[in-house]
Design a protein around this motif. Structure first.
Motif, PDB file in Angstrom:
ATOM      1  N   UNK A 673      -9.420  -4.662  11.816  1.00 36.33           N
ATOM      2  CA  UNK A 673      -9.390  -3.841  10.613  1.00 36.33           C
ATOM      3  C   UNK A 673      -8.759  -4.640   9.480  1.00 36.33           C
ATOM      4  N   UNK A 674      -9.549  -4.925   8.440  1.00 33.55           N
ATOM      5  CA  UNK A 674      -9.026  -5.575   7.245  1.00 33.55           C
ATOM      6  C   UNK A 674      -8.562  -4.498   6.272  1.00 33.55           C
ATOM      7  N   UNK A 675      -7.313  -4.600   5.867  1.00 36.73           N
ATOM      8  CA  UNK A 675      -6.726  -3.604   4.975  1.00 36.73           C
ATOM      9  C   UNK A 675      -6.537  -4.218   3.594  1.00 36.73           C
ATOM     10  N   UNK A 676      -7.267  -3.684   2.615  1.00 38.47           N
ATOM     11  CA  UNK A 676      -7.210  -4.161   1.243  1.00 38.47           C
ATOM     12  C   UNK A 676      -6.461  -3.163   0.369  1.00 38.47           C
ATOM     13  N   UNK A 677      -5.899  -3.689  -0.694  1.00 41.19           N
ATOM     14  CA  UNK A 677      -5.400  -2.854  -1.789  1.00 41.19           C
ATOM     15  C   UNK A 677      -6.067  -3.329  -3.071  1.00 41.19           C
ATOM     16  N   UNK A 678      -6.510  -2.392  -3.875  1.00 45.88           N
ATOM     17  CA  UNK A 678      -7.135  -2.705  -5.162  1.00 45.88           C
ATOM     18  C   UNK A 678      -6.343  -1.994  -6.238  1.00 45.88           C
ATOM     19  N   UNK A 679      -5.921  -2.736  -7.240  1.00 49.67           N
ATOM     20  CA  UNK A 679      -5.116  -2.171  -8.319  1.00 49.67           C
ATOM     21  C   UNK A 679      -5.773  -2.426  -9.665  1.00 49.67           C
ATOM     22  N   UNK A 680      -5.907  -1.374 -10.459  1.00 49.31           N
ATOM     23  CA  UNK A 680      -6.316  -1.504 -11.859  1.00 49.31           C
ATOM     24  C   UNK A 680      -5.108  -1.442 -12.790  1.00 49.31           C
ATOM     25  N   UNK A 681      -3.932  -1.375 -12.214  1.00 52.05           N
ATOM     26  CA  UNK A 681      -2.705  -1.289 -13.014  1.00 52.05           C
ATOM     27  C   UNK A 681      -2.483  -2.603 -13.741  1.00 52.05           C
ATOM     28  N   UNK A 682      -2.017  -2.521 -14.952  1.00 56.86           N
ATOM     29  CA  UNK A 682      -1.815  -3.720 -15.774  1.00 56.86           C
ATOM     30  C   UNK A 682      -0.480  -4.408 -15.496  1.00 56.86           C
ATOM     31  N   UNK A 683       0.292  -3.861 -14.573  1.00 52.35           N
ATOM     32  CA  UNK A 683       1.565  -4.467 -14.192  1.00 52.35           C
ATOM     33  C   UNK A 683       1.590  -4.659 -12.680  1.00 52.35           C
ATOM     34  N   UNK A 684       2.421  -5.601 -12.180  1.00 44.19           N
ATOM     35  CA  UNK A 684       2.491  -5.826 -10.731  1.00 44.19           C
ATOM     36  C   UNK A 684       3.058  -4.621  -9.986  1.00 44.19           C
ATOM     37  N   UNK A 685       2.798  -4.585  -8.681  1.00 47.60           N
ATOM     38  CA  UNK A 685       3.293  -3.518  -7.808  1.00 47.60           C
ATOM     39  C   UNK A 685       4.113  -4.154  -6.699  1.00 47.60           C
ATOM     40  N   UNK A 686       5.308  -3.642  -6.486  1.00 50.94           N
ATOM     41  CA  UNK A 686       6.140  -4.061  -5.372  1.00 50.94           C
ATOM     42  C   UNK A 686       6.129  -2.928  -4.354  1.00 50.94           C
ATOM     43  N   UNK A 687       5.137  -2.958  -3.473  1.00 53.00           N
ATOM     44  CA  UNK A 687       4.921  -1.824  -2.590  1.00 53.00           C
ATOM     45  C   UNK A 687       5.275  -2.095  -1.144  1.00 53.00           C
ATOM     46  N   UNK A 688       5.021  -1.072  -0.335  1.00 57.34           N
ATOM     47  CA  UNK A 688       5.263  -1.147   1.100  1.00 57.34           C
ATOM     48  C   UNK A 688       4.096  -0.462   1.806  1.00 57.34           C
ATOM     49  N   UNK A 689       3.547  -1.143   2.810  1.00 56.11           N
ATOM     50  CA  UNK A 689       2.445  -0.602   3.593  1.00 56.11           C
ATOM     51  C   UNK A 689       2.982  -0.079   4.921  1.00 56.11           C
ATOM     52  N   UNK A 690       2.746   1.194   5.204  1.00 56.39           N
ATOM     53  CA  UNK A 690       3.122   1.792   6.487  1.00 56.39           C
ATOM     54  C   UNK A 690       1.887   1.892   7.360  1.00 56.39           C
ATOM     55  N   UNK A 691       1.980   1.412   8.587  1.00 56.39           N
ATOM     56  CA  UNK A 691       0.888   1.472   9.555  1.00 56.39           C
ATOM     57  C   UNK A 691       1.361   2.319  10.718  1.00 56.39           C
ATOM     58  N   UNK A 692       0.710   3.458  10.931  1.00 51.64           N
ATOM     59  CA  UNK A 692       1.089   4.364  12.006  1.00 51.64           C
ATOM     60  C   UNK A 692      -0.095   4.572  12.937  1.00 51.64           C
ATOM     61  N   UNK A 693       0.149   4.407  14.249  1.00 53.39           N
ATOM     62  CA  UNK A 693      -0.891   4.633  15.250  1.00 53.39           C
ATOM     63  C   UNK A 693      -0.641   5.977  15.925  1.00 53.39           C
ATOM     64  N   UNK A 694      -1.700   6.781  16.013  1.00 51.17           N
ATOM     65  CA  UNK A 694      -1.616   8.096  16.639  1.00 51.17           C
ATOM     66  C   UNK A 694      -2.623   8.177  17.781  1.00 51.17           C
ATOM     67  N   UNK A 695      -2.329   9.023  18.736  1.00 48.44           N
ATOM     68  CA  UNK A 695      -3.320   9.256  19.783  1.00 48.44           C
ATOM     69  C   UNK A 695      -4.353  10.274  19.304  1.00 48.44           C
ATOM     70  N   UNK A 696      -5.320  10.573  20.149  1.00 44.22           N
ATOM     71  CA  UNK A 696      -6.439  11.418  19.739  1.00 44.22           C
ATOM     72  C   UNK A 696      -6.027  12.827  19.368  1.00 44.22           C
ATOM     73  N   UNK A 697      -4.843  13.281  19.860  1.00 48.17           N
ATOM     74  CA  UNK A 697      -4.350  14.605  19.509  1.00 48.17           C
ATOM     75  C   UNK A 697      -3.362  14.562  18.347  1.00 48.17           C
ATOM     76  N   UNK A 698      -3.164  13.373  17.774  1.00 46.97           N
ATOM     77  CA  UNK A 698      -2.316  13.242  16.602  1.00 46.97           C
ATOM     78  C   UNK A 698      -0.905  12.820  16.890  1.00 46.97           C
ATOM     79  N   UNK A 699      -0.533  12.645  18.169  1.00 42.72           N
ATOM     80  CA  UNK A 699       0.830  12.233  18.488  1.00 42.72           C
ATOM     81  C   UNK A 699       1.096  10.812  18.019  1.00 42.72           C
ATOM     82  N   UNK A 700       2.294  10.587  17.483  1.00 37.09           N
ATOM     83  CA  UNK A 700       2.654   9.268  16.975  1.00 37.09           C
ATOM     84  C   UNK A 700       2.973   8.335  18.137  1.00 37.09           C
ATOM     85  N   UNK A 701       2.267   7.192  18.180  1.00 36.62           N
ATOM     86  CA  UNK A 701       2.492   6.191  19.225  1.00 36.62           C
ATOM     87  C   UNK A 701       3.436   5.105  18.747  1.00 36.62           C
ATOM     88  N   UNK A 702       3.202   4.594  17.581  1.00 39.21           N
ATOM     89  CA  UNK A 702       4.056   3.541  17.028  1.00 39.21           C
ATOM     90  C   UNK A 702       3.805   3.436  15.532  1.00 39.21           C
TER      91      UNK A 702
END
Length: 853
Positions: A673-702
């Protein structure tokens, strides 16, 4: 002082020309709407009524108005009858005196009536001749047919005789692959008497010679007329700056020019870049003899350029506004109604407000409709929406006789002058798809039109094309409106005079109409690789909501291939095509209502893939205008907003995809899975990407977080998740990936990626709950679920739309949305927060067949 009066002519009656019964008529209006109001025909949009109303285009129609001449009219220096719009072949008499013969729907008609007016009652008669009767002889005289792909002549009882190209009339009136055939006639815009004395200012053009943040250099081009020769002062004022010039007026019409410079001007910006500031100019002529004429002009100060420069990959195609490159986000606009006079300012305002709320900064006014009312462009000015404006030519070849070409020239002069002060105008485009369809320089290119003609006919047809689109239109623009660029045809690679001119499926220069998805049955995944420099058309169909369908159908008609459903699907095999794509990507619907819902989910997913791909490819690609924003009647179509203003799933997907900053996930053939971010903002962004894995019933795995720094105005790959990592040792259908991008406390965007395809929907239904909370700004609704839920749809009995809808939802991750009420014309805003009645929620599981669940 000059005295100018406009006397409206709004008391009319009409009849079929060869009959005696008169009926009340409404002006502006048309024959079809007058017949409907008088109970002479059924609702044209209901059932299969369209087919039974084709006789109307075969008849001549007569309109009559009687009016009293106002006091003092006899002493006026001028008295004119003004028709802002006559549709289309019209003859006009005043008190039995012949005044004019009109033949172009797209222009104003003005005639001197001083010799025809009389004291007491005046009788104005307008006879509209059938376009069929007028244009069939032209077809016979030409000796061969001209291509007009979307002209539904068979429905009109004309067989293969496609006559739409001979009339300067809205092409879509003859039918299109989303619209009905209603060949209208009537006084479709305002009609009035113009009475005046002294001096009258007729037109003002604020020509923008140079505009920067430091200074705006403009020339006021003022057209006026004077009943007599007189000396005086011409004055232009704006933002505290006043410029004056001594002038001498001659009797009659003339044009004066006066320069004005504004320091530190307030610039007009498109949506997302700044405020769309407007500047008001006061213009006055003050005569030495006491005569005075005043007028106002309003415009936005900006520099707009279309940039086409060679680069390593071909040539760029984008718009530069006040020195800033603009990634164009928007849609194609078609007429809002089959009957143009039915489009109110409120309907315009709702459409433009919806476009702005969806994150758009550009609308393309497509060339098969009509030049919109001034209100449309004024609203685009106010909301900061750039306008790509086609001239009204589409998907046809046109005649080249002198009378037709002169009519085109007059049409261009009128509309260019009418619209040129609007800062929203970013481009004038000659036509829709004609260059690529005919493909004169490529024998095996185009739509196959050329094969039906010998070489002499081909050259004659192409000469007519060049006369209109390579000479008349650009020359008229050069004389009247040099502020914006001209593009001869869309799509086009460039005006090269050889086979490199014509657009191909995907090119590295020019603009692209990509229809591999839909017309060629290509998969949605091809949107990821079929990307041009500017994607000016692409799309996918769906049905509207059930409430809209029931406005034109009965319960017994709710079957895909019923006569009514077929009549409201103008793309031939379109319903079967929707079904075919649905079988490819989605579960089987449980019934026809489920089919309607899933068709919208399908459409939204396809266009989401396309928009995200186009944005990921910037700056190579710098524009994405999907087909289409709106509808002209209730129908299955490519629209995101249906005829009644109801948002489909597509429009909510567009709103999410047009956010200033988005996440985009692409699965590679390896499963990564390639994860892209696209910004049209005219200033830089200092962000944070959260990656959460869930099972098929929605339970949080990691879960984990990664820093996500973005430069200004960029598309960037944030990370690539190998299949082994995101699947966490489980089967892919047992994993859900939840990605969210934040900056501080602000959630910029989030995406939910299901390892299981939608076709593998599980048996157990989610339980969706909606909790209403009242706030000072209206109600909000918190939506939660006990199991992962796809495409959660909220419904309400109120008119308007939710701030988000058709979204995916996980347990423990509630979504809070508001509802925007559609306001009436008497209110100051198009949309307002409101309390929505009877809110209900459903997920995909509620609409699919038991065998699949």
């Amino acid at each position: 002082m000059s005295q100018i009066r406009q006397v409206p002519l709004n008391q009319w009656r009409m009849k079929q020309a060869d009959e005696d019964e008169w009926m009340a008529a409404k002006v502006p209006g048309c024959v079809h709407t007058d017949l409907l109001r008088n109970g002479k025909i059924p609702d044209p949009f209901r059932g299969t009524n369209e087919q039974d109303l084709q006789w109307i285009e075969q008849k001549n129609w007569e309109y009559v108005s009687e009016f009293e001449l106002p006091d003092g009219a006899a002493g006026c220096d001028w008295a004119e009858l003004v028709f802002k719009g006559l549709d289309t072949y019209a003859e006009c008499w005043l008190n039995g005196i012949s005044l004019l013969q009109a033949d172009n729907m797209f222009r104003e008609w003005t005639v001197d009536v001083r010799d025809a007016l009389q004291t007491g009652t005046n009788t104005l008669r307008v006879l509209f001749r059938s376009p069929v009767g007028m244009d069939l002889p032209k077809l016979r005289g030409l000796g061969y047919p001209l291509p007009a792909t979307n002209d539904q002549s068979e429905l009109g009882g004309l067989g293969e005789d496609r006559i739409s190209i001979f009339a300067r009339k809205a092409p879509y009136h003859y039918g299109w692959d989303w619209g009905p055939r209603f060949v209208t006639a009537g006084i479709w815009r305002e009609a009035y008497l113009n009475l005046g004395n002294g001096v009258e200012i007729n037109d003002i053009y604020m020509k923008q010679k140079s505009v920067t943040a430091e200074r705006a250099d403009l020339t006021a081009v003022v057209e006026l007329r004077s009943a007599a020769g007189r000396a005086g002062t011409l004055r232009v004022a704006a933002d505290g700056v006043v410029r004056e010039q001594r002038v001498r007026l001659e009797p009659g019409h003339q044009t004066l020019k006066l320069d004005i410079e504004l320091p530190k001007p307030r610039l007009w910006w498109s949506r997302g870049l700044g405020e769309p500031a407007m500047t008001d100019f006061a213009i006055a002529f003050v005569g030495d003899d006491g005569t005075e004429a005043t007028a106002q002009a309003r415009t936005g100060l900006r520099e707009i350029r279309m940039i086409r420069e060679p680069d390593e990959q071909g040539a760029s195609f984008y718009f530069m506004l006040n020195g800033v490159p603009v990634f164009a986000k928007g849609a194609n606009h078609i007429p809002n109604d089959s009957f143009p006079s039915e489009v109110t300012e409120e309907r315009y305002r709702y459409e433009i407000a919806s476009a702005a709320y969806s994150g758009m900064n550009m609308i393309r006014v497509w060339g098969g409709g009509y030049y919109e009312d001034d209100a449309f462009y004024r609203l685009c000015d106010e909301y900061g929406l750039l306008v790509w404006q086609d001239f009204m030519f589409a998907c046809s070849m046109y005649p080249g006789n002198p009378e037709f070409l002169e009519s085109v020239r007059q049409e261009a002069v009128y509309n260019i002058k009418r619209l040129r002060n609007h800062p929203c105008l970013a481009l004038w485009c000659g036509n829709n798809e004609i260059d690529s369809a005919w493909a004169h320089y490529g024998e095996d290119m185009g739509w196959g039109w050329k094969k039906d003609y010998n070489q002499e006919q081909r050259e004659e047809i192409w000469a007519a094309y060049e006369a209109i689109f390579h000479m008349i239109l650009p020359q008229t623009l050069k004389a009247l409106h040099q502020d914006v660029a001209y593009w001869p045809s869309s799509p086009l690679r460039g005006l090269t005079g050889d086979d490199r001119q014509h657009a191909i499926a995907i090119a590295s220069e020019g603009d692209v109409h990509y229809w591999g998805v839909w017309h060629a049955d290509e998969p949605f995944e091809n949107y990821n690789v079929k990307v041009g420099r500017f994607m000016s058309e692409y799309g996918f169909q769906s049905f509207p909501e059930i409430d809209t369908v029931l406005r034109y159908a009965e319960e017994e008609d709710l079957e895909l291939e019923s006569p009514v459903m077929t009549a409201h699907q103008k793309n031939g095999t379109g319903n079967i095509k929707i079904k075919s794509y649905m079988e490819r990507y989605l579960p089987e619907p449980k019934d026809f209502r489920g089919f309607l819902y899933l068709s919208q989910v399908l459409q939204a997913e396809g266009i989401r893939v396309a928009i995200e791909s186009h944005r990921r490819h910037k700056p190579y690609c710098m524009g994405t205008l999907y087909w289409q924003l709106n509808d002209c009647w209730p129908v299955a179509s490519w629209a995101g907003i249906d005829y009644y203003g109801r948002w489909k799933a597509l429009q909510y997907a567009v709103r999410r995809s047009f956010r200033e900053i988005i996440l985009s996930v692409v699965e590679q053939e390896t499963g990564a899975l390639d994860v892209y971010a696209v910004s049209d903002r005219r200033t830089p962004v200092e962000g944070e990407l959260r990656i959460a894995l869930h099972d098929a019933r929605g339970g949080l795995l990691q879960e984990r977080t990664l820093p996500a720094a973005l430069d200004a105005d960029v598309s960037a790959l944030l990370c690539s998740l190998p299949a082994g990592k995101w699947q966490a040792g489980r089967k892919r259908e047992d994993i859900i990936v939840h990605l969210s991008l934040s900056e501080g406390e602000e959630l910029l965007d989030e995406k939910i990626f299901f390892g299981a395809s939608a076709r593998d929907q599980r048996d157990e239904r989610p339980k969706i709950e909606v909790k209403e909370t009242l706030t000072p700004d209206g109600a909000v609704y918190t939506v939660s679920t006990n199991l992962p839920a796809r495409s959660v749809r909220l419904t309400s009995s109120s008119e308007g739309f939710f701030t988000d809808n058709f979204f995916d939802l996980l347990p423990g991750e509630p979504r809070t949305v508001g509802f925007l009420r559609r306001c009436g014309l008497e209110e100051s805003e198009a949309l307002a927060p409101a309390r929505a009645a009877d809110v209900a929620a459903h997920s995909m599981a509620d609409f699919i067949a038991e065998a699949v669940r």
